[in-house]
Design a protein around this motif. Structure first.
Motif, PDB file in Angstrom:
ATOM      1  N   TYR A 121       0.835  -1.204   0.000  1.00 53.51           N
ATOM      2  CA  TYR A 121       0.000   0.000   0.000  1.00 53.51           C
ATOM      3  C   TYR A 121       0.870   1.255   0.000  1.00 53.51           C
ATOM      4  N   LEU A 122       1.921   1.254   0.806  1.00 55.22           N
ATOM      5  CA  LEU A 122       2.811   2.412   0.872  1.00 55.22           C
ATOM      6  C   LEU A 122       3.566   2.595  -0.443  1.00 55.22           C
ATOM      7  N   GLU A 123       3.896   1.477  -1.103  1.00 56.65           N
ATOM      8  CA  GLU A 123       4.531   1.569  -2.432  1.00 56.65           C
ATOM      9  C   GLU A 123       3.594   2.256  -3.422  1.00 56.65           C
ATOM     10  N   LEU A 124       2.325   1.874  -3.414  1.00 50.56           N
ATOM     11  CA  LEU A 124       1.364   2.479  -4.336  1.00 50.56           C
ATOM     12  C   LEU A 124       1.197   3.972  -4.075  1.00 50.56           C
ATOM     13  N   LEU A 125       1.314   4.354  -2.808  1.00 48.62           N
ATOM     14  CA  LEU A 125       1.226   5.778  -2.475  1.00 48.62           C
ATOM     15  C   LEU A 125       2.492   6.531  -2.869  1.00 48.62           C
ATOM     16  N   GLY A 126       3.570   5.791  -3.143  1.00 50.41           N
ATOM     17  CA  GLY A 126       4.842   6.440  -3.433  1.00 50.41           C
ATOM     18  C   GLY A 126       5.452   7.048  -2.191  1.00 50.41           C
ATOM     19  N   LEU A 127       5.181   6.429  -1.037  1.00 51.85           N
ATOM     20  CA  LEU A 127       5.617   6.982   0.242  1.00 51.85           C
ATOM     21  C   LEU A 127       6.830   6.209   0.764  1.00 51.85           C
ATOM     22  N   PRO A 128       7.965   6.871   1.011  1.00 51.75           N
ATOM     23  CA  PRO A 128       9.100   6.179   1.614  1.00 51.75           C
ATOM     24  C   PRO A 128       8.694   5.560   2.953  1.00 51.75           C
ATOM     25  N   TYR A 129       9.227   4.380   3.257  1.00 51.70           N
ATOM     26  CA  TYR A 129       8.860   3.740   4.515  1.00 51.70           C
ATOM     27  C   TYR A 129      10.036   2.977   5.092  1.00 51.70           C
TER      28      TYR A 129
END
Length: 400
Positions: A121-129
């Protein structure tokens, strides 16, 4: 301007409460001068909330009241690639926007948080994690896939048999005979994708095997039956880094109240350590830090831990759990925890790395991965629709 860090915790997992404890301990040890902390709590029903009151552990004693005082939210990727926290539902008047996120810090143990689902989900948002990516998370979480990878990479694991619960139901006698012929009793029976010893039990005969499989199948549809080491020492070691560079922590010896370290042992007992100061992580676990094993054995386990971490392509911090068969002196990898309880800070403090430095390192690793991925190509400029005459929903004949 401070980096805005969204700490994501709770979740739809049997390890929900442990996640809350781990997350709030991590928040308390983040550099507030560098980071603006945005708590994102996921309820057991999957609803997302934010609010400063969520950072107070005492508030969770009245969870219903706490959530009534908290704001339901949704994350959104904006046109300028910003990821924002917004009120849910969107108000008719006033702003829905609450804050913007620079990097996510997932601290959800178990299902839907440690298994690659949240990471996707975070990958789809383009959000570093922070932490492991989708593949390393899902591989580490599934004990069957993990064991397959470690076995094929030449890493030491115990012999095992696995099956789906439906296969067990269809041919129970066949699977019992397979276990008895390949492993022999006693054995350990585990759900394939849970941690914290939930659903794990020992079986010394057929009747106990049937009961143990029935228990494990309540938590996962894939079950692992593993040869049991009867005279063992349990050793854990943490690893910090990524595929390029990784280092191992000190080792700990875990002292359970039974042959299997139970959920109660991990989170409800009393903590101890040789130095007295490194037992605050999973505060309750009985442990000896550093483990009372030889220097050679410590080095062997640390080297295996780094290999186990990097073979899966892990990033951030993980904890690898080992067993030493005291009868043969052989070391076996039990499992890897890609989001360990309290992020295993208690294994890093004895190395001279305080918790605040550990959380800072984890955030830096997350941003490093993002910088690397920005150099990769994920799409190409093309327009297949212009290459030939299309026929609506009928597709193109003879083309694949």
């Amino acid at each position: 301007m401070r980096t805005r860090v969204a700490v994501i915790y709770g979740g739809m997992s049997v390890e929900h409460e442990v996640s809350v404890i781990s997350a709030l301990q991590a928040v308390q040890n983040m550099d507030q001068a560098k980071y603006e902390i945005i708590p994102l709590y996921i309820s057991k029903e999957g609803t997302w909330y934010t609010g400063e009151q969520l950072l107070d552990i005492d508030q969770y004693k009245d969870l219903k009241g706490l959530l009534q005082r908290s704001q339901k939210i949704l994350l959104s990727r904006e046109a300028n690639n910003r990821v924002t926290v917004n009120k849910d539902p969107k108000p008719k008047w006033g702003k829905a926007y609450i804050n913007e996120i620079d990097v996510a810090f997932p601290i959800i143990h178990g299902t839907f948080g440690e298994d690659g689902v949240l990471q996707g989900y975070l990958e789809l948002l383009g959000l570093p994690y922070v932490g492991c990516d989708v593949l390393s998370s899902s591989t580490g979480m599934d004990k069957v896939i993990m064991k397959n990878v470690y076995r094929d990479s030449g890493l030491p694991i115990l012999d095992y048999v696995w099956f789906y619960s439906s296969q067990w139901n269809d041919a129970q006698e066949d699977w019992i005979q397979k276990v008895e012929s390949e492993l022999h009793y006693p054995v350990i029976v585990k759900p394939a994708n849970l941690g914290s010893s939930v659903g794990i039990s020992k079986a010394a005969d057929r009747d106990e095997l049937e009961e143990a499989v029935e228990l494990a199948a309540q938590f996962a549809n894939k079950v692992v039956v593993e040869k049991m080491v009867q005279n063992m020492t349990e050793i854990n070691c943490s690893v910090l880094g990524d595929y390029e560079s990784a280092e191992a922590s000190v080792c700990e010896e875990v002292l359970g109240s039974d042959e299997i370290l139970s959920y109660e042992d991990k989170y409800s007992g009393g903590g101890s350590s040789k130095e007295g100061g490194a037992s605050k992580g999973m505060e309750s676990t009985n442990r000896v830090i550093p483990a009372e094993i030889s220097e050679d054995k410590t080095k062997e386990i640390q080297e295996l831990a780094v290999r186990a971490f990097q073979v899966l392509g892990c990033s951030g911090v993980s904890r690898i759990d080992f067993m030493i068969d005291k009868d043969t002196d052989k070391v076996y990898i039990n499992e890897i925890n890609t989001i360990p309880g309290s992020l295993s800070f208690y294994l890093w403090e004895p190395t001279g790395k305080p918790y605040k430095e550990l959380t800072n390192d984890l955030i830096k690793l997350a941003l490093k991965r993002t910088r690397e991925r920005e150099q990769l190509m994920f799409s190409i400029d093309s327009n297949l629709f212009s290459l030939s005459k299309l026929s609506g929903g009928k597709g193109s004949k003879g083309t694949k």
